[in-house]
Design a protein around this motif. Structure first.
Motif, PDB file in Angstrom:
ATOM      1  N   ASP A 253       0.601  -1.368   0.070  1.00 21.35           N
ATOM      2  CA  ASP A 253       0.001  -0.057   0.013  1.00 21.35           C
ATOM      3  C   ASP A 253       0.843   1.290   0.007  1.00 21.35           C
ATOM      4  OD1 ASP A 253      -2.332  -1.596   0.133  1.00 21.35           O
ATOM      5  OD2 ASP A 253      -2.592  -1.541   2.028  1.00 21.35           O
ATOM      6  N   GLU A 254       1.976   1.190   0.940  1.00 24.95           N
ATOM      7  CA  GLU A 254       2.759   2.282   0.691  1.00 24.95           C
ATOM      8  C   GLU A 254       3.312   2.693  -0.544  1.00 24.95           C
ATOM      9  OE1 GLU A 254       4.782   2.301   5.357  1.00 24.95           O
ATOM     10  OE2 GLU A 254       5.504   0.977   3.835  1.00 24.95           O
ATOM     11  N   TYR A 255       4.036   1.487  -1.201  1.00 32.23           N
ATOM     12  CA  TYR A 255       4.492   1.531  -2.572  1.00 32.23           C
ATOM     13  C   TYR A 255       3.522   2.004  -3.468  1.00 32.23           C
ATOM     14  CZ  TYR A 255       6.598  -0.203  -6.906  1.00 32.23           C
ATOM     15  OH  TYR A 255       7.116  -0.377  -8.011  1.00 32.23           O
ATOM     16  N   ILE A 256       2.298   1.836  -3.661  1.00 35.62           N
ATOM     17  CA  ILE A 256       1.477   2.053  -4.623  1.00 35.62           C
ATOM     18  C   ILE A 256       1.002   3.803  -4.474  1.00 35.62           C
ATOM     19  CG2 ILE A 256      -1.146   2.041  -5.471  1.00 35.62           C
ATOM     20  CD1 ILE A 256      -0.724  -1.093  -4.899  1.00 35.62           C
ATOM     21  N   LYS A 257       0.980   4.007  -3.021  1.00 35.52           N
ATOM     22  CA  LYS A 257       0.706   5.483  -2.816  1.00 35.52           C
ATOM     23  C   LYS A 257       1.748   6.337  -3.255  1.00 35.52           C
ATOM     24  CE  LYS A 257      -0.247   8.470   1.221  1.00 35.52           C
ATOM     25  NZ  LYS A 257      -0.486   8.599   2.760  1.00 35.52           N
ATOM     26  N   LEU A 258       3.037   5.985  -2.914  1.00 34.93           N
ATOM     27  CA  LEU A 258       4.181   6.708  -3.160  1.00 34.93           C
ATOM     28  C   LEU A 258       4.196   6.851  -4.666  1.00 34.93           C
ATOM     29  CD1 LEU A 258       7.029   5.899  -0.611  1.00 34.93           C
ATOM     30  CD2 LEU A 258       4.967   7.462  -0.505  1.00 34.93           C
ATOM     31  N   GLU A 259       4.046   5.753  -5.494  1.00 38.69           N
ATOM     32  CA  GLU A 259       4.088   5.959  -6.884  1.00 38.69           C
ATOM     33  C   GLU A 259       3.067   7.026  -7.550  1.00 38.69           C
ATOM     34  OE1 GLU A 259       6.420   4.782  -9.407  1.00 38.69           O
ATOM     35  OE2 GLU A 259       7.698   4.323  -7.344  1.00 38.69           O
TER      36      GLU A 259
END
Length: 368
Positions: free
Chosen positions: A39-45
């Motif tokens: 979820d963090e990865y998708i949000k940052l991207e």
């Protein structure tokens, strides 16, 4: 190529927002794990995709079957995926004529594990090349490869030599530096002015070249995007490590110009860096010097910045080694030159059959 690929009606299309999120889910284990949750990865991207540079220049592409695109009831299977960014560039032709052009950087090429070894990644590159050449009328595209030399060379891409100089950092460089009164910081107030003046100098430098060549132009939004990406992916770094210094300029001793008022003469010696807290390094992303002595002063500034954040290494891509006479001018530094085996630069020329094109300034600012 497998019979499966030969008989599929493959198409390369721009991803919808939901499909773009799916591409990030696909690549999470390779590029986000274990530092971030999915979820963090998708949000940052998604945050990065909405920063000015990306929002104006980024496209996400998926390779799928035409039957999925024609059916609104079925989510397409993503066989392979990539991203492209528009970049400003200069081209010097064999005649000496200089043109400012739009080129494209290909990045984030990824095939989910279950679809690998079927030629899908090659198909993405083939279809992108056709799109750039015939639809966009681009003269070239470029990329940095993490998978070694064979794949892109086989597809007709031209590789370029890729060296770097590495300096190990010692905390002693926190001490006051000689001639420090000649140095002013690059920060939010003057970065755009520095980048714009640098582009003018690059254009002047390019006029002196006598062969077909290209150079990617640095832009303020691209620098902002790189700085923000580093900050977002350094989530464990506390706010006091959110540095507002982006580099340094060497001023003439008798010059009294303010930080916001530079002339061309003042910008013949400067350095712009980016903090890599994940791998504990300071990357020099743009470097301009006219002498080994000025180079020494600029590297001293980078040493001091790296020491401030306890970064252990400084890296500069493809330096002019005439400016880095390590045995003499830089003998106080532990600097070594290496041939890079990662982020290898490749160029695809579309304009004519003669691909004997030189790529000037392969520095980190053109990497995405």
């Amino acid at each position: 190529m497998s019979s499966e690929l030969e008989h599929q009606d493959l198409i390369l299309v721009e991803a919808t927002p939901e499909q773009a999120r799916m591409t990030n889910r696909n690549s999470y284990m390779s590029w986000g794990y274990p530092m971030l949750t999915i979820d963090e990865y998708i949000k940052l991207e998604e945050i990065l995709a909405n920063i000015e540079f990306a929002s104006e220049n980024l496209k996400v592409w998926i390779l799928t079957s035409r039957k999925y695109i024609s059916s609104s009831d079925t989510e397409p299977i993503i066989f392979s995926q990539c991203e492209t960014y528009k970049r400003k560039a200069l081209i010097t032709l064999s005649s000496g004529q200089i043109q400012e052009e739009i080129c494209y950087c290909i990045t984030a090429l990824f095939t989910p594990p279950q679809y690998r070894h079927k030629g899908y990644a090659s198909k993405v590159i083939e279809l992108l090349n056709d799109k750039f050449k015939f639809e966009y009328k681009s003269k070239f595209s470029y990329l940095y490869s993490e998978i070694g030399p064979n794949f892109y060379t086989r597809l007709g891409w031209k590789p370029f030599s890729h060296k770097e100089i590495r300096f190990n950092v010692d905390n002693k460089y926190l001490a006051p530096l000689e001639n420090s009164e000649l140095i002013i910081a690059i920060n939010n107030s003057n970065l755009e002015n520095v980048v714009n003046k640098d582009c003018e100098l690059i254009k002047n430098d390019h006029k002196k070249l006598n062969k077909k060549s290209i150079v990617i132009l640095p832009t303020k939004p691209a620098f902002d995007w790189l700085f923000q990406k580093t900050k977002l992916y350094s989530k464990f770094i506390t706010d006091d490590k959110d540095s507002r210094l982006f580099g340094a300029i060497i001023l003439n001793k008798n010059n009294n110009s303010s930080n916001e008022n530079f002339n061309d003469e003042l910008l013949t010696n400067f350095i712009i860096w980016n903090h890599d807290f994940k791998d504990n390094r300071l990357f020099i992303i743009r470097f301009r010097s006219d002498s080994p002595y000025k180079t020494r002063l600029l590297i001293q500034q980078a040493m001091q910045e790296a020491s401030k954040f306890q970064l252990k290494q400084i890296i500069l891509w493809n330096p002019d080694l005439n400016l880095f006479n390590i045995s003499k001018s830089l003998n106080i530094f532990d600097g070594e030159v290496y041939e890079r085996t990662e982020s290898l630069p490749y160029l695809k020329w579309y304009e004519d059959d003669d691909d004997n094109v030189d790529w000037v300034l392969i520095e980190k600012y053109s990497w995405i």
